[in-house]
Design an enzyme around this catalytic site. Structure first.
Site, short mmCIF file in Angstrom:
data_model
loop_
_atom_site.label_atom_id
_atom_site.label_comp_id
_atom_site.label_asym_id
_atom_site.label_seq_id
_atom_site.Cartn_x
_atom_site.Cartn_y
_atom_site.Cartn_z
N GLY A 14 0.84 -1.21 0.00
CA GLY A 14 0.00 0.00 0.00
C GLY A 14 0.86 1.25 0.00
O GLY A 14 1.93 1.26 0.59
N ASP A 143 0.51 2.52 9.15
CA ASP A 143 0.03 1.93 10.41
C ASP A 143 1.08 2.02 11.54
O ASP A 143 0.75 1.85 12.70
CB ASP A 143 -0.35 0.46 10.21
CG ASP A 143 -1.58 0.30 9.33
OD1 ASP A 143 -2.15 1.33 8.91
OD2 ASP A 143 -1.97 -0.85 9.06
N HIS A 278 -9.19 5.60 2.58
CA HIS A 278 -7.89 5.82 1.93
C HIS A 278 -7.44 7.28 1.89
O HIS A 278 -6.32 7.54 1.46
CB HIS A 278 -7.91 5.22 0.53
CG HIS A 278 -7.83 3.72 0.57
ND1 HIS A 278 -8.89 2.93 0.90
CD2 HIS A 278 -6.79 2.88 0.36
CE1 HIS A 278 -8.53 1.67 0.89
NE2 HIS A 278 -7.26 1.60 0.56
O1 F6P Z 1 -1.31 -1.48 5.96
C1 F6P Z 1 -1.70 -0.23 5.58
C2 F6P Z 1 -3.17 -0.18 5.30
O2 F6P Z 1 -3.44 1.17 5.04
C3 F6P Z 1 -4.09 -0.74 6.38
O3 F6P Z 1 -4.29 0.12 7.45
C4 F6P Z 1 -5.33 -1.04 5.60
O4 F6P Z 1 -6.08 -2.07 6.18
C5 F6P Z 1 -4.78 -1.50 4.30
O5 F6P Z 1 -3.54 -0.89 4.13
C6 F6P Z 1 -5.69 -1.21 3.13
O6 F6P Z 1 -5.16 -1.79 1.99
P1 F6P Z 1 -5.80 -1.67 0.54
O7 F6P Z 1 -5.28 -0.40 -0.05
O8 F6P Z 1 -5.27 -2.85 -0.18
O9 F6P Z 1 -7.28 -1.64 0.68
#
Ligand code: F6P
Length: 354
Positions: A14, A143, A278
């Site tokens: 991510g 995180d 996001h």
């Molecule tokens: O690990 C970072 C993070 O932002 C988490 O807090 C969240 O659950 C995840 O990535 C979301 O990922 P994606 O962009 O794949 O939905």
């Protein structure tokens, strides 16, 4: 000293604010300090599966990217070359294409690679290192849950974003006498919820590390009512573990809805839920994150120059240090329920639903 002349840079997993600052710092240090050539590897390791996608990172290419969110290289949370999913005869199959990836890196003239990413990307980096690739890792996650480093870039920006959102919700919550549930990121750990919850003056914070009950949350809301405070802000980390009583009424993801439903049912208050999602990963990195990302990028290049492969840069006691990737991965840095940050929050009246 190593005999490197050309390095590759990849971003995986991510995105997080500050990735471009690392790319810029590593590229500049490689070119200006060591006179190396730099290749940008797009979309995790995809740029080594399809090497024609890779391109040279020049000083011009990294000019102006310091304040930009995202990553100019692109990223993916798929594309593990050791477990590469592909379709053969209409069926999905998993293949180990790491030898192809290593051969393609050599074809591009890449002598060593900087992998910027979270636990998953560092694990891929370690496996490539174990196959002889000269790798240095840079840790990344908003995180902030990697145990090897006290901080990861992106976290500070994320808590600025969340704090700003809580501040804005505060005024509407107070005006309408409502309970607001604000769901924030934190898949396994509650750092974002805890830090931004304290910074934003939340009244209840729910994190994966502290079991909670709806009864206790509703008691906090009722106590505030008695004090004439007719609104409550509940910050919820997305990774909380629902108590049994709530599992039955869960609407699935996002978990904030379930908490909102339950509070509405048991507190007799009007409830609204806001899932920040996001936006916490976007935006321009904060000055702190820009500085940390720049320090990480330069330190990673210095490690390659020293021949310290298989290492990851980390922040410890305000200094940038090198740790073995092998020892750094697989260990989550969780919030200590008895730690100073939680007791500070409790001391100012924040409840944890326990
Ligand atoms: O690990 C970072 C993070 O932002 C988490 O807090 C969240 O659950 C995840 O990535 C979301 O990922 P994606 O962009 O794949 O939905």
């Amino acid at each position: 000293m190593s005999d490197i002349r050309c390095i590759g840079i990849a971003t995986g997993g991510g995105d997080a604010p500050g990735l471009n600052a690392v790319i810029r710092a590593a590229t500049k240090a490689a070119i200006l300090k060591y006179k190396w050539k730099v290749i940008g590897i797009p979309d995790g390791f995809d740029g080594l599966i399809w090497p024609e996608k890779s391109f040279e990172l020049t000083l011009d290419k990294v000019s102006g990217i310091l304040p930009r969110g995202g990553t100019i290289l692109g990223t993916t949370n798929r594309g593990n070359p050791f477990k590469y999913k592909t379709e053969e005869n209409g069926k999905e199959v998993t293949r180990d294409i790491s030898d192809q990836v290593i051969a393609n890196a050599a074809k591009l003239g890449i002598d060593a690679i900087i992998t910027i990413g979270g636990d998953g990307s560092q694990k891929i980096g370690l496996e490539l290192f174990q196959k002889g690739v000269k790798i240095v890792g840079v840790p990344k996650t908003i995180d902030n849950d990697l145990s090897a480093t006290e901080l990861t870039f992106g976290f500070d920006t994320a808590i600025h974003t969340v704090t700003d959102a809580i501040d804005k919700i505060h005024t509407t919550a107070a005006s309408h006498h409502r309970v607001f549930v604000i769901e924030v990121m934190g898949r396994d750990c509650g750092w974002i919820a805890l830090a931004a919850g304290i910074a934003g003056g939340a009244h209840v914070i729910l994190i994966p590390e502290i079991p909670f009950s709806i009864k206790a949350i509703c008691e906090s809301i009722a106590e505030r009512e008695k004090l004439g405070k007719h609104f409550t802000i509940v910050v919820v980390a997305e990774g909380i573990k629902l108590p049994q009583e709530l599992k039955q009424m869960s609407r699935g993801w996002p978990v904030g809805n379930t908490i909102g439903d339950a509070i509405g049912l048991f507190s007799n208050k009007e409830v609204r839920v806001s899932v920040l999602g996001h936006i916490q990963r976007g935006g321009s990195p904060s000055p702190y994150d820009r500085v940390l990302a720049t320090r990480f990028g330069v330190a990673a290049v210095d490690l390659l120059a020293e021949g310290a492969f298989g290492k990851m840069v980390a922040l410890r006691a305000a200094s940038i240090v090198a740790v073995d990737i092998a020892r750094a991965i697989g260990h989550l840095k969780t919030v200590d329920p008895d730690g100073e940050l939680v007791s500070t929050a409790r001391a100012v009246g924040i409840g944890f639903g326990d």
